[in-house]
Design a protein around this motif. Structure first.
Motif, PDB file in Angstrom:
ATOM      1  N   HIS A 154      25.770  44.984  42.311  1.00 14.08           N
ATOM      2  CA  HIS A 154      27.139  44.465  42.214  1.00 14.08           C
ATOM      3  C   HIS A 154      27.801  44.933  40.921  1.00 14.08           C
ATOM      4  CE1 HIS A 154      30.516  41.831  42.862  1.00 14.08           C
ATOM      5  NE2 HIS A 154      30.294  41.195  41.719  1.00 14.08           N
ATOM      6  N   LYS A 155      29.030  45.387  41.030  1.00 17.52           N
ATOM      7  CA  LYS A 155      29.778  45.839  39.865  1.00 17.52           C
ATOM      8  C   LYS A 155      30.706  44.716  39.394  1.00 17.52           C
ATOM      9  CE  LYS A 155      29.565  50.761  40.907  1.00 17.52           C
ATOM     10  NZ  LYS A 155      28.399  50.632  41.753  1.00 17.52           N
ATOM     11  N   TYR A 156      30.573  44.359  38.125  1.00 15.92           N
ATOM     12  CA  TYR A 156      31.424  43.306  37.572  1.00 15.92           C
ATOM     13  C   TYR A 156      31.502  43.469  36.061  1.00 15.92           C
ATOM     14  CZ  TYR A 156      27.100  41.062  36.070  1.00 15.92           C
ATOM     15  OH  TYR A 156      25.897  40.798  35.468  1.00 15.92           O
ATOM     16  N   LYS A 157      32.468  42.806  35.445  1.00 12.44           N
ATOM     17  CA  LYS A 157      32.635  42.884  34.002  1.00 12.44           C
ATOM     18  C   LYS A 157      31.614  41.973  33.317  1.00 12.44           C
ATOM     19  CE  LYS A 157      37.537  44.113  33.964  1.00 12.44           C
ATOM     20  NZ  LYS A 157      37.266  45.464  33.462  1.00 12.44           N
ATOM     21  N   GLY A 158      31.177  42.388  32.157  1.00 14.66           N
ATOM     22  CA  GLY A 158      30.204  41.622  31.383  1.00 14.66           C
ATOM     23  C   GLY A 158      29.930  42.362  30.087  1.00 14.66           C
TER      24      GLY A 158
ATOM     25  N   LYS B   1      22.568  44.244  32.044  1.00 18.54           N
ATOM     26  CA  LYS B   1      23.928  44.678  32.330  1.00 18.54           C
ATOM     27  C   LYS B   1      24.190  46.040  31.706  1.00 18.54           C
ATOM     28  CE  LYS B   1      28.333  44.182  33.554  1.00 18.54           C
ATOM     29  NZ  LYS B   1      28.616  45.621  33.594  1.00 18.54           N
TER      30      LYS B   1
ATOM     31  N   ASP C 160      28.720  49.674  34.240  1.00 20.92           N
ATOM     32  CA  ASP C 160      29.326  49.484  35.565  1.00 20.92           C
ATOM     33  C   ASP C 160      28.627  48.435  36.418  1.00 20.92           C
ATOM     34  OD1 ASP C 160      27.062  51.065  35.800  1.00 20.92           O
ATOM     35  OD2 ASP C 160      27.853  52.224  37.488  1.00 20.92           O
ATOM     36  N   SER C 161      27.328  48.215  36.206  1.00 17.76           N
ATOM     37  CA  SER C 161      26.608  47.240  37.051  1.00 17.76           C
ATOM     38  C   SER C 161      25.406  46.721  36.267  1.00 17.76           C
ATOM     39  CB  SER C 161      26.189  47.881  38.381  1.00 17.76           C
ATOM     40  OG  SER C 161      25.345  49.004  38.166  1.00 17.76           O
ATOM     41  N   TYR C 162      24.211  46.889  36.801  1.00 23.50           N
ATOM     42  CA  TYR C 162      22.993  46.500  36.097  1.00 23.50           C
ATOM     43  C   TYR C 162      21.828  47.284  36.674  1.00 23.50           C
ATOM     44  CZ  TYR C 162      22.574  43.450  40.226  1.00 23.50           C
ATOM     45  OH  TYR C 162      22.528  42.965  41.512  1.00 23.50           O
TER      46      TYR C 162
ATOM     47  N   THR D 121      26.748  54.105  32.161  1.00 22.14           N
ATOM     48  CA  THR D 121      26.559  53.579  33.512  1.00 22.14           C
ATOM     49  C   THR D 121      25.075  53.416  33.822  1.00 22.14           C
ATOM     50  OG1 THR D 121      26.439  55.761  34.547  1.00 22.14           O
ATOM     51  CG2 THR D 121      28.647  54.797  34.262  1.00 22.14           C
TER      52      THR D 121
END
Length: 294
Positions: free
Chosen positions: A250-254, A270, A273-275, A211
């Protein structure tokens, strides 16, 4: 009180200077690390006409006999790298003590200031304890706790420890001299027992599958004067010296390790969980949007 001093580095020099303020305390010898004896500590010993010793095995019969001739009342260990055995730590009248930058019985062992940051602890301790047959397991004489916040890193904790270890050691030695010591068994502590292993080559590599918070803690734990965290980038190693944790990112898949944006010499990467933002780094190649760290 006649003292034998086992020490190294800034920890050892700062503590010597503080302990040297105690009336009726004399340093009978200083024992430095064998592999890389501290030159400044040797200069300090020469300045005060104190014998400076080194040995690849301080527990040998030869050095047991050598230490015995000094007839010390107390042995003090400050950042020394060998484990004293019973034939040595029981030589002095009052035994032997160690100053450890850890909240014993938690964080016994090595590289403690790195580990507390990696583990996102909110405080760290400095403990003076008697030396026994275990590693950092002896009865506690003095212990003090210091807060950690997000502005801290390895450098700030190291500076705090360099400043505070001599003060706590000073108080502990004074208590021993004045027969005021109240011993506390580590088993009676509310802190959980744990041992930290020494960190080595390869342990500095960032795992981008972790994370953002975990990577932020990892980077600040290894920053200067440590080896600094690093990541594989093409056939090179990029040193990651400082990152900014973005709690509301912002939390997103990548794909973790992907470079998302560039802003001058800073860029975002990335994570699981986020960046987060890489603020300071060193590498011969500058990353581009879409670059991937491994």
């Amino acid at each position: 009180m006649k003292v034998g001093y086992f020490a190294d580095g800034k920890w050892g020099i700062n503590s010597f200077q503080k302990l040297n303020e105690i009336e009726n305390l004399s340093f009978e010898f200083i024992c430095g690390r064998y592999s890389l004896p501290d030159k400044d500590l040797r200069i300090l010993a020469d300045k005060h006409n104190i014998p400076f010793l080194t040995s690849n095995d301080i527990n040998s019969k030869h050095f047991e006999d050598k230490f015995s001739k000094f007839e010390c009342d107390l042995f003090i260990s400050m950042s020394f790298d060998q484990i004293m055995k019973e034939n040595i730590f029981n030589l002095p009248k009052y035994g032997s003590i160690n100053c450890h930058a850890g909240k014993l019985p938690s964080y016994r062992g090595r590289n403690v200031l790195n580990w507390v940051l990696i583990n996102d602890e909110k405080d760290f301790g400095i403990t003076v304890h008697f030396i026994d047959n275990g590693i950092d397991t002896g009865e506690i004489i003095k212990q003090r706790i210091f807060p950690i916040d997000d502005s801290d890193n390895y450098s700030t904790l190291l500076q705090k420890a360099h400043e505070e270890c001599p003060k706590i050691l000073f108080e502990a030695v004074k208590d021993i001299m004045e027969n005021k010591v109240i011993k506390k068994a580590q088993e009676s502590s509310s802190f959980p027992s744990m041992y930290c292993v020494k960190r080595g080559t390869g342990d500095e590599l960032i795992n981008w599958q972790e994370t953002s918070r975990e990577i932020f803690n990892f980077v600040r734990a290894l920053t200067y004067p440590g080896p600094c965290a690093s990541t594989n980038f093409y056939d090179l190693k990029m040193q990651i010296i400082q990152v900014e944790y973005l709690p509301f990112a912002h939390k997103y898949k990548g794909i973790p390790g992907s470079v998302l944006s560039i802003d001058g010499d800073q860029f975002t990467v990335k994570t699981k969980d986020s960046y987060l933002k890489v603020v300071k780094w060193e590498c011969d190649i500058k990353p581009k949007v879409g670059s991937r760290f491994l």
